[in-house]
Design an enzyme around this catalytic site. Structure first.
Site, PDB file in Angstrom:
ATOM      1  N   SER A 140       0.853  -1.186   0.000  1.00 17.32           N
ATOM      2  CA  SER A 140       0.000   0.000   0.000  1.00 17.32           C
ATOM      3  C   SER A 140       0.888   1.234   0.000  1.00 17.32           C
ATOM      4  O   SER A 140       2.063   1.170   0.398  1.00 17.32           O
ATOM      5  CB  SER A 140      -0.885   0.014   1.256  1.00 17.32           C
ATOM      6  OG  SER A 140      -1.619   1.226   1.345  1.00 17.32           O
ATOM      7  N   TYR A 153      -2.569  -1.196  10.210  1.00 21.64           N
ATOM      8  CA  TYR A 153      -2.515  -1.529   8.785  1.00 21.64           C
ATOM      9  C   TYR A 153      -1.215  -1.030   8.174  1.00 21.64           C
ATOM     10  O   TYR A 153      -0.514  -1.769   7.460  1.00 21.64           O
ATOM     11  CB  TYR A 153      -3.719  -0.907   8.086  1.00 21.64           C
ATOM     12  CG  TYR A 153      -3.786  -1.150   6.607  1.00 21.64           C
ATOM     13  CD1 TYR A 153      -4.041  -2.421   6.098  1.00 21.64           C
ATOM     14  CD2 TYR A 153      -3.626  -0.100   5.704  1.00 21.64           C
ATOM     15  CE1 TYR A 153      -4.125  -2.649   4.724  1.00 21.64           C
ATOM     16  CE2 TYR A 153      -3.718  -0.313   4.330  1.00 21.64           C
ATOM     17  CZ  TYR A 153      -3.954  -1.583   3.857  1.00 21.64           C
ATOM     18  OH  TYR A 153      -4.038  -1.797   2.499  1.00 21.64           O
TER      19      TYR A 153
END
Length: 264
Positions: A140, A153
């Site tokens: 990401s 995350y």
């Protein structure tokens, strides 16, 4: 690299990026193994792919990371080899650090990091013996930049960069490639399924996610990066790519910018 005669194993293939990539690679004549926890959803994806009769399904749960070796053995047995493992399975988060139970931090790390690492370690001997192989990892932009509401995350994605950079260096001599794919906002259900502070799903779509890149467009760009064996690629809007640049060369400026993001 052409995908002809290549066996590509995709985790998190039942929806979102994984589903779109499976459909795209099927049209590029890849032989596919599709995995996630949801067999019924995988069957639907399989039926949307070209040459669906040549696609295998293996259900697995990345959170059960101590029991993944049999899944690797099963995957290799499907077609006699695996050429590319796409580590795409994972879960996101939407909660402040102060509101996030430690059990949520652990679950995110178990799925996103330890599950991915365990599966990759289990298949690594196969790649080494073949003197060939490619790990593709969906990380990401927040694997490069920590942002509000995504602490665990972001940590899990940062960890993947460290692990796979090391793996790449260790196994260059074995002709094993590592491609880290860093999405920005992509219009998938990732925010609907994101964990909140108590471990429940958020259950709503983020505006930025809803306005993100369409999965089929993303999949075409991801397939190109895999084919070209890119080491690291950012598939995102201009703002996300700019943030990576600013983080590298002007980190204090980015900190100021990040602090201004909404945390509500």
């Amino acid at each position: 690299m052409s995908f002809n005669n290549k066996v590509v194993w995709i985790t998190g293939a039942s929806s979102g990026i994984g589903k779109a990539l499976a459909i795209e690679l099927s049209h590029q004549n890849a032989t596919l193994i599709l995995s996630s926890r949801k067999k019924a959803d995988l069957e639907l994806v399989k039926n949307e792919c070209k040459n669906s009769s040549q696609i295998k399904i293996i259900t697995l749960d990345l959170e059960d990371y101590t029991n993944l070796q049999p899944k690797v053995d099963e995957a290799i047995a499907c077609f006699g080899k695996v050429d590319v493992l796409v580590n795409n399975g994972g879960i996101s988060q939407r909660s402040l650090v102060k509101d996030t139970q430690i059990s949520v931090d652990k679950r995110i790390m178990d799925i996103n990091y330890l599950g991915t690492v365990a599966l990759s370690k289990a298949i690594l001997p196969h790649f080494i013996n073949s003197k060939s192989g490619q790990f593709v990892v969906t990380t990401s932009i927040v694997g490069k930049i920590g942002t509000p509401l995504r602490s665990s995350y972001a940590a899990s994605k940062h960890a993947l960069h460290g692990f796979f950079d090391s793996l790449r260096a260790e196994n260059h001599k074995n002709n094993i490639a590592v491609t880290l794919v860093c999405p920005g906002f992509v219009n998938t259900n990732v925010s609907l399924n994101a964990l909140t502070g108590d471990g429940s799903s958020q259950g709503k779509m983020d505006v930025a996610t809803e306005n993100g890149i369409q999965p089929d467009r993303f999949a075409k760009l991801m397939a190109k990066a895999i084919k070209n064996k890119k080491e690291e690629v950012y598939i995102s809007g201009v703002k996300e790519k700019l943030a990576v640049f600013v983080k590298r060369f002007y980190p204090k400026l980015l900190s100021i910018m990040i602090r201004k993001l909404s945390v509500t």
